[in-house]
Design a protein around this motif. Structure first.
Motif, PDB file in Angstrom:
ATOM      1  N   ILE A 190       0.863  -1.191   0.000  1.00 43.09           N
ATOM      2  CA  ILE A 190       0.000   0.000   0.000  1.00 43.09           C
ATOM      3  C   ILE A 190       0.900   1.241   0.000  1.00 43.09           C
ATOM      4  CG2 ILE A 190      -1.827   1.228   1.270  1.00 43.09           C
ATOM      5  CD1 ILE A 190      -2.752  -1.550   0.379  1.00 43.09           C
ATOM      6  N   GLY A 191       0.879   1.995  -1.093  1.00 41.53           N
ATOM      7  CA  GLY A 191       1.765   3.169  -1.232  1.00 41.53           C
ATOM      8  C   GLY A 191       3.175   2.702  -1.560  1.00 41.53           C
ATOM      9  N   PHE A 192       3.300   1.996  -2.704  1.00 35.75           N
ATOM     10  CA  PHE A 192       4.561   1.281  -3.014  1.00 35.75           C
ATOM     11  C   PHE A 192       5.725   2.203  -3.351  1.00 35.75           C
ATOM     12  CE2 PHE A 192       1.883   1.013  -6.928  1.00 35.75           C
ATOM     13  CZ  PHE A 192       2.628   1.847  -7.758  1.00 35.75           C
ATOM     14  N   HIS A 208      10.864  -0.251  -4.054  1.00 31.58           N
ATOM     15  CA  HIS A 208      11.992  -0.970  -3.453  1.00 31.58           C
ATOM     16  C   HIS A 208      11.559  -1.966  -2.373  1.00 31.58           C
ATOM     17  CE1 HIS A 208      14.202   2.096  -5.666  1.00 31.58           C
ATOM     18  NE2 HIS A 208      15.192   1.229  -5.647  1.00 31.58           N
ATOM     19  N   SER A 209      10.431  -1.723  -1.704  1.00 34.32           N
ATOM     20  CA  SER A 209       9.955  -2.720  -0.729  1.00 34.32           C
ATOM     21  C   SER A 209       9.433  -3.959  -1.464  1.00 34.32           C
ATOM     22  CB  SER A 209       8.847  -2.137   0.154  1.00 34.32           C
ATOM     23  OG  SER A 209       9.383  -1.136   0.987  1.00 34.32           O
ATOM     24  N   LEU A 210       8.787  -3.736  -2.601  1.00 38.20           N
ATOM     25  CA  LEU A 210       8.329  -4.887  -3.397  1.00 38.20           C
ATOM     26  C   LEU A 210       9.536  -5.672  -3.926  1.00 38.20           C
ATOM     27  CD1 LEU A 210       5.238  -3.422  -5.293  1.00 38.20           C
ATOM     28  CD2 LEU A 210       5.225  -5.427  -3.806  1.00 38.20           C
ATOM     29  N   ILE A 249      -0.444  -0.638  -4.809  1.00 36.58           N
ATOM     30  CA  ILE A 249      -1.329   0.490  -5.143  1.00 36.58           C
ATOM     31  C   ILE A 249      -0.645   1.767  -4.663  1.00 36.58           C
ATOM     32  CG2 ILE A 249      -2.680   0.099  -3.010  1.00 36.58           C
ATOM     33  CD1 ILE A 249      -5.146   1.103  -4.632  1.00 36.58           C
ATOM     34  N   ASP A 250      -0.648   2.797  -5.510  1.00 33.97           N
ATOM     35  CA  ASP A 250      -0.038   4.086  -5.139  1.00 33.97           C
ATOM     36  C   ASP A 250      -0.771   5.185  -5.894  1.00 33.97           C
ATOM     37  OD1 ASP A 250       2.931   4.968  -3.821  1.00 33.97           O
ATOM     38  OD2 ASP A 250       2.011   6.419  -5.181  1.00 33.97           O
ATOM     39  N   LEU A 251      -0.854   6.347  -5.251  1.00 35.11           N
ATOM     40  CA  LEU A 251      -1.592   7.488  -5.795  1.00 35.11           C
ATOM     41  C   LEU A 251      -0.906   8.118  -7.015  1.00 35.11           C
ATOM     42  CD1 LEU A 251      -4.001   9.376  -5.071  1.00 35.11           C
ATOM     43  CD2 LEU A 251      -2.447  10.619  -3.565  1.00 35.11           C
ATOM     44  N   SER A 303       4.016   9.091 -11.227  1.00 32.83           N
ATOM     45  CA  SER A 303       5.495   9.141 -11.261  1.00 32.83           C
ATOM     46  C   SER A 303       6.075   8.008 -10.432  1.00 32.83           C
ATOM     47  CB  SER A 303       6.016  10.462 -10.703  1.00 32.83           C
ATOM     48  OG  SER A 303       5.459  11.516 -11.393  1.00 32.83           O
ATOM     49  N   GLN A 304       5.445   7.720  -9.290  1.00 24.03           N
ATOM     50  CA  GLN A 304       5.924   6.616  -8.457  1.00 24.03           C
ATOM     51  C   GLN A 304       5.731   5.294  -9.182  1.00 24.03           C
ATOM     52  OE1 GLN A 304       7.860   7.543  -6.284  1.00 24.03           O
ATOM     53  NE2 GLN A 304       6.961   7.951  -4.301  1.00 24.03           N
ATOM     54  N   LYS A 305       4.616   5.174  -9.887  1.00 18.81           N
ATOM     55  CA  LYS A 305       4.362   3.909 -10.617  1.00 18.81           C
ATOM     56  C   LYS A 305       5.429   3.709 -11.690  1.00 18.81           C
ATOM     57  CE  LYS A 305       0.709   1.374 -13.034  1.00 18.81           C
ATOM     58  NZ  LYS A 305       0.847   1.541 -14.469  1.00 18.81           N
ATOM     59  N   SER A 360       2.609  -1.759   4.425  1.00 21.61           N
ATOM     60  CA  SER A 360       2.735  -0.374   3.982  1.00 21.61           C
ATOM     61  C   SER A 360       3.869   0.279   4.760  1.00 21.61           C
ATOM     62  CB  SER A 360       1.414   0.358   4.238  1.00 21.61           C
ATOM     63  OG  SER A 360       1.541   1.696   3.806  1.00 21.61           O
ATOM     64  N   ILE A 361       4.866   0.743   4.034  1.00 19.10           N
ATOM     65  CA  ILE A 361       6.025   1.360   4.677  1.00 19.10           C
ATOM     66  C   ILE A 361       5.951   2.874   4.467  1.00 19.10           C
ATOM     67  CG2 ILE A 361       8.567   1.406   4.776  1.00 19.10           C
ATOM     68  CD1 ILE A 361       7.271  -1.337   5.546  1.00 19.10           C
ATOM     69  N   TYR A 362       5.696   3.583   5.531  1.00 19.25           N
ATOM     70  CA  TYR A 362       5.633   5.052   5.509  1.00 19.25           C
ATOM     71  C   TYR A 362       4.670   5.598   4.450  1.00 19.25           C
ATOM     72  CZ  TYR A 362       8.350   6.915   9.265  1.00 19.25           C
ATOM     73  OH  TYR A 362       8.738   7.313  10.512  1.00 19.25           O
TER      74      TYR A 362
HETATM   75  C1  LIG Z   1       7.240   7.781   1.558  1.00 23.62           C
HETATM   76  S1  LIG Z   1       6.489   7.103   0.143  1.00 23.62           S
HETATM   77  C2  LIG Z   1       6.433   5.372   0.485  1.00 23.62           C
HETATM   78  C3  LIG Z   1       7.696   4.578   0.230  1.00 23.62           C
HETATM   79  C4  LIG Z   1       7.408   3.162  -0.157  1.00 23.62           C
HETATM   80  N1  LIG Z   1       6.442   2.530   0.712  1.00 23.62           N
HETATM   81  C5  LIG Z   1       8.621   2.274  -0.278  1.00 23.62           C
HETATM   82  O1  LIG Z   1       8.581   1.170   0.296  1.00 23.62           O
HETATM   83  O2  LIG Z   1       9.602   2.632  -0.957  1.00 23.62           O
HETATM   84  C6  LIG Z   1       4.733   7.484   0.331  1.00 23.62           C
HETATM   85  C7  LIG Z   1       3.924   7.012  -0.855  1.00 23.62           C
HETATM   86  O3  LIG Z   1       2.541   7.102  -0.544  1.00 23.62           O
HETATM   87  C8  LIG Z   1       1.848   7.417  -1.747  1.00 23.62           C
HETATM   88  N2  LIG Z   1       0.531   7.948  -1.373  1.00 23.62           N
HETATM   89  C9  LIG Z   1       0.232   9.141  -0.791  1.00 23.62           C
HETATM   90  N3  LIG Z   1      -1.095   9.243  -0.583  1.00 23.62           N
HETATM   91  C10 LIG Z   1      -1.651   8.081  -1.042  1.00 23.62           C
HETATM   92  C11 LIG Z   1      -2.984   7.584  -1.106  1.00 23.62           C
HETATM   93  N4  LIG Z   1      -4.002   8.284  -0.620  1.00 23.62           N
HETATM   94  N5  LIG Z   1      -3.187   6.369  -1.663  1.00 23.62           N
HETATM   95  C12 LIG Z   1      -2.151   5.640  -2.160  1.00 23.62           C
HETATM   96  N6  LIG Z   1      -0.865   6.051  -2.122  1.00 23.62           N
HETATM   97  C13 LIG Z   1      -0.615   7.263  -1.558  1.00 23.62           C
HETATM   98  C14 LIG Z   1       2.759   8.428  -2.429  1.00 23.62           C
HETATM   99  O4  LIG Z   1       2.493   8.551  -3.801  1.00 23.62           O
HETATM  100  C15 LIG Z   1       4.139   7.844  -2.128  1.00 23.62           C
HETATM  101  O5  LIG Z   1       4.576   7.018  -3.163  1.00 23.62           O
END
Ligand SMILES: C[S@@+](CC[C@H](N)C(=O)[O-])C[C@H]1O[C@@H](n2cnc3c(N)ncnc32)[C@H](O)[C@@H]1O
Length: 250
Positions: A52-54, A58-60, A74-76, A79-81, A116-118
């Motif tokens: 959750i919020g990948f 790197h965690s995957l 799943i991530d919002l 760019s992260q995807k 979900s990490i951070y």
């Molecule tokens: C600090 S990063 C997480 C790092 C990641 N878990 C890892 O293992 O590398 C926070 C992530 O949460 C995502 N995010 C923020 N709000 C969100 C939401 N409502 N639903 C899903 N993802 C969300 C952001 O796009 C961002 O990629």
């Protein structure tokens, strides 16, 4: 999608590059013991996992290297995807760009592990997010998440002393006008520790461990310089920077 989520999505697209490979397993967060020390996940081999919020993926990747059989996330942020797709080349992950608080039709009663990490604290609807995560897990499945310790976010350090710069009692939206100095607005809900725990219980989880972090083994003996930074060894040696919670679907 609500206004806050839309704004956060645009902002995450802008700041994603600051988080490439940061706060990813085996790390649970800044200055915090790692999974190598905490051993919360147990066997990962042949498990179906959902992140959750990948973020940058790197965690995957850690899960893939530990033998997870299916990698979902799943991530919002788009760019992260894109970043995660690069990180996970060759592993055929199933990555979705969507808010964690929305039911986008991910399979129910399917995953052995959701984690979900951070990222979990970014949700605009914690009860709904926990209910969805509960529904994705198989019976007996594990949910583990890490996030800022809820009190840590209120604690400031000045000349080596600590004070509260805002009320822990008041839950609600905190707005950052210039997140990561990128001229972009980000909003995050402040919640109390009890809110996380009670919302997990309400969603049907049984809580197995609550960790208020300590610093990593290698930093235990290091003298911390006085610092006023939000994340610092100095602060983390005095107070947990991270909370990690492990819960199970009964
Ligand atoms: C600090 S990063 C997480 C790092 C990641 N878990 C890892 O293992 O590398 C926070 C992530 O949460 C995502 N995010 C923020 N709000 C969100 C939401 N409502 N639903 C899903 N993802 C969300 C952001 O796009 C961002 O990629």
């Amino acid at each position: 999608m609500n206004k806050i989520l839309n704004q956060n999505k645009n902002s995450w697209n802008k700041v994603a590059h600051h988080f490439d490979g940061k706060d990813a397993l085996p790390s649970y967060g800044p200055f915090t013991q790692t999974e190598d020390e905490l051993n919360l996940f147990g066997e990962i081999q042949n498990k179906r996992v959902l992140d959750i919020g990948f973020g940058s993926g790197h965690s995957l990747l850690y899960m893939a290297n530990k033998g997870a059989i299916e990698l979902w996330g799943i991530d919002l942020s788009e760019s992260q995807k894109e970043a995660a797709e690069k990180t996970l080349v060759g592993f055929q992950p199933k990555l979705y760009c969507a808010p964690m608080e929305e039911d986008i039709g991910l399979p129910k009663a399917y995953f052995d592990i959701v984690y979900s990490i951070y990222a979990i604290g970014w949700t605009t609807d914690l009860p709904k997010t926990f209910q969805l995560i509960h529904s994705y897990l198989k019976k007996g499945g594990t949910f583990i998440f890490s996030w800022d310790h809820p009190l840590y976010a209120h604690l400031k350090s000045e000349n080596g002393r600590f004070y509260l710069d805002s009320s822990y009692q008041e839950e609600g939206l905190k707005v950052f006008e210039n997140f990561k100095e990128e001229g972009t607005t980000m909003s995050v809900y402040k919640r109390k520790l009890a809110t996380y725990i009670n919302d997990l219980i309400q969603a049907g989880f049984s809580i197995e461990a609550v960790i208020e972090s300590d610093v990593k083994r290698e930093w235990k003996e290091v003298d911390a310089e006085v610092s006023e930074r939000y994340y610092s060894l100095y602060k983390a040696k005095m107070f947990p920077s991270t909370m990690v919670i492990k819960a199970r679907k009964l």
